[in-house]
Design a protein around this motif. Structure first.
Motif, PDB file in Angstrom:
ATOM      1  N   GLU A 125     -77.734 -74.606 -46.151  1.00 25.79           N
ATOM      2  CA  GLU A 125     -77.385 -73.870 -47.489  1.00 25.79           C
ATOM      3  C   GLU A 125     -78.500 -73.880 -48.360  1.00 25.79           C
ATOM      4  O   GLU A 125     -78.857 -72.767 -49.022  1.00 25.79           O
ATOM      5  N   SER A 126     -79.495 -74.699 -48.396  1.00 24.52           N
ATOM      6  CA  SER A 126     -80.851 -74.632 -49.180  1.00 24.52           C
ATOM      7  C   SER A 126     -81.425 -73.364 -48.710  1.00 24.52           C
ATOM      8  O   SER A 126     -82.418 -73.059 -49.740  1.00 24.52           O
ATOM      9  N   LEU A 127     -81.424 -73.044 -47.654  1.00 28.41           N
ATOM     10  CA  LEU A 127     -82.392 -71.910 -47.069  1.00 28.41           C
ATOM     11  C   LEU A 127     -81.752 -70.586 -47.376  1.00 28.41           C
ATOM     12  O   LEU A 127     -82.201 -69.703 -47.093  1.00 28.41           O
ATOM     13  N   GLY A 128     -80.466 -70.786 -47.892  1.00 26.00           N
ATOM     14  CA  GLY A 128     -79.498 -69.459 -48.300  1.00 26.00           C
ATOM     15  C   GLY A 128     -78.562 -69.024 -47.295  1.00 26.00           C
ATOM     16  O   GLY A 128     -77.874 -67.977 -47.460  1.00 26.00           O
ATOM     17  N   PHE A 129     -78.424 -69.914 -46.358  1.00 22.00           N
ATOM     18  CA  PHE A 129     -77.263 -69.772 -45.379  1.00 22.00           C
ATOM     19  C   PHE A 129     -75.976 -70.264 -45.952  1.00 22.00           C
ATOM     20  O   PHE A 129     -75.684 -71.456 -45.886  1.00 22.00           O
ATOM     21  N   VAL A 130     -75.307 -69.210 -46.978  1.00 21.36           N
ATOM     22  CA  VAL A 130     -74.134 -69.710 -47.535  1.00 21.36           C
ATOM     23  C   VAL A 130     -72.828 -68.649 -47.176  1.00 21.36           C
ATOM     24  O   VAL A 130     -73.084 -67.579 -46.751  1.00 21.36           O
ATOM     25  N   GLY A 131     -71.883 -69.226 -47.692  1.00 20.73           N
ATOM     26  CA  GLY A 131     -70.541 -68.102 -47.285  1.00 20.73           C
ATOM     27  C   GLY A 131     -70.501 -68.197 -45.814  1.00 20.73           C
ATOM     28  O   GLY A 131     -70.744 -68.950 -44.884  1.00 20.73           O
ATOM     29  N   PRO A 132     -70.089 -67.112 -45.319  1.00 17.73           N
ATOM     30  CA  PRO A 132     -69.941 -66.446 -44.009  1.00 17.73           C
ATOM     31  C   PRO A 132     -71.141 -66.615 -43.018  1.00 17.73           C
ATOM     32  O   PRO A 132     -71.087 -67.094 -41.998  1.00 17.73           O
TER      33      PRO A 132
END
Length: 408
Positions: A125-132
């Motif tokens: 998530e800290s790398l931007g892999f959020v949501g779907p």
């Protein structure tokens, strides 16, 4: 023991029916036969019953898939598994995502959610892999939750990000190296490679040869498996490709390395011999491969059919075919034969075609071909144009319902 197995599975069958998870009695009978053949203790059967029941009711697996997955792991209590599912749900995993993840990697629901899973999810998530995007990343690389965060995942991701730059490109690279599976058995994964002994040395080889960081980034996004080749083999292939006339600073060099690496020496030589058997010289083979490295990734049947058609049936010179290797990426049925038939028909009517080489006519893009050989002859040879358009449409699956829309 057999009676106990029957009683256990009957209980599962009734429970699954109540949740609309059992499709047919046939699947239940097959599952019963599977367990009946197994030499299991009562304790093992009870544990399997809990595991199967949980996989069906809480993870969404079918009864058959649950029994298959239960051979790979066992649930002692549901407390930890519930905590894993709760954690995944809190981070955006849908029921479908959880079903996919558990089917592909059943052991995940036995992991410690706080010590093993949560730190990795927070890192992603800290790398931007959020949501779907988070479940998409994890479900495409299921063993990623099993790898060490500090020893494997972070070093690998840092290395990849240095070349691919953006989150989108990183996701692309990870997706391109999705797990190779047989059923739900994972046999290879992006994060399972030895970073220090394989991945980095191969990248170092490319840098030493003069390959740019930009091109290395493209390989990571398009064909990262190339960098997982055994180091000694990778060096030999790269050297051979250079001796064939490829310049490492060009992207075609990496595509050539990819072709040779994918095939291996045996298949490479077999396809090369096949091409030469139709009249190519060593020099012409080298010329064709330098122009289009993908020709060696065509199947032997495709190569044989294409050369037989072009050289034996259309009477083209092997050397001319070597000069136009992009033809191997085309379809005989959808492109080459419809064009050839139209040209032969137009010539038989005495229509002027400017005496252009057939090999060139077969090679040009569709828009240019039709502007030169279709549109100008609609009035003079409408029947031939109709046949050509029908052939192309039918081969593309458009069928006769589109005939009325033809521009004639």
């Amino acid at each position: 023991m057999f009676r106990f197995a029957c009683k256990t599975l009957l209980h599962i069958q009734i429970q699954c029916r109540s949740n609309a998870l059992l499709d047919t009695n046939a699947s239940f009978i097959r599952c019963l036969q599977t367990v009946a053949r197994s030499d299991l203790s009562s304790e093992s059967l009870e544990r399997q019953s809990l595991t199967v029941s949980y996989l069906v009711s809480s993870c969404g697996l079918s009864l058959e898939k649950a029994i298959s997955a239960s051979k790979l792991m066992k649930i002692k209590t549901t407390e930890r598994s519930n905590a894993v599912i709760d954690l995944l749900t809190c981070h955006g995993f849908t029921k479908s995502d959880i079903t996919t993840l558990v089917y592909r990697f059943p052991r995940v629901i036995t992991f410690d959610p706080v010590k093993i899973i949560k730190p990795k999810i927070e890192y992603f998530e800290s790398l931007g892999f959020v949501g779907p995007e988070l479940p998409k990343l994890v479900c495409s690389n299921v063993q990623i939750l099993h790898c060490s965060l500090n020893k494997q995942i972070i070093p690998l991701f840092d290395l990849l990000r240095g070349y691919v730059k953006t989150k989108e490109n990183l996701h692309c690279a990870l997706k391109r190296f999705m797990s190779i599976r047989t059923g739900n058995q994972v046999t290879c994964n992006l994060v399972s490679c030895n970073l220090e002994k394989v991945f980095k040395p191969n990248i170092k080889t490319l840098i030493t040869l003069g390959v740019s960081d930009e091109h290395i980034g493209k390989v990571i996004m398009l064909e990262p498996r190339l960098l997982y080749s055994p180091v000694d083999e990778f060096v030999k292939v790269a050297d051979k490709i250079i001796r064939m006339g490829f310049e490492p600073s060009n992207m075609s060099f990496l595509m050539a390395v990819r072709s040779m690496t994918c095939l291996g020496k045996g298949k490479w030589e077999k396809k090369k011999d096949l091409l030469i058997s139709f009249g190519w010289s060593e020099k012409e083979f080298g010329l064709a491969f330098r122009k289009q490295t993908m020709i060696m990734l065509c199947s032997e049947d495709k190569i044989r059919a294409m050369m037989d058609c072009l050289v034996n049936k259309l009477d083209l010179k092997p050397s001319d075919v070597a000069n136009c290797p992009n033809l191997f990426l085309c379809s005989l049925e959808k492109k080459i034969m419809p064009r050839y038939s139209l040209i032969v028909g137009l010539k038989s009517r005495g229509l002027k075609l400017n005496n252009l080489p057939l090999i060139w006519i077969l090679s040009i893009e569709k828009k240019r071909f039709e502007s030169m050989f279709v549109t100008p002859f609609i009035k003079e040879a409408p029947d031939l144009i109709l046949v050509y358009q029908c052939q192309v449409m039918e081969k593309q699956g458009l069928g006769k319902q589109h005939h009325s829309s033809l521009n004639i």
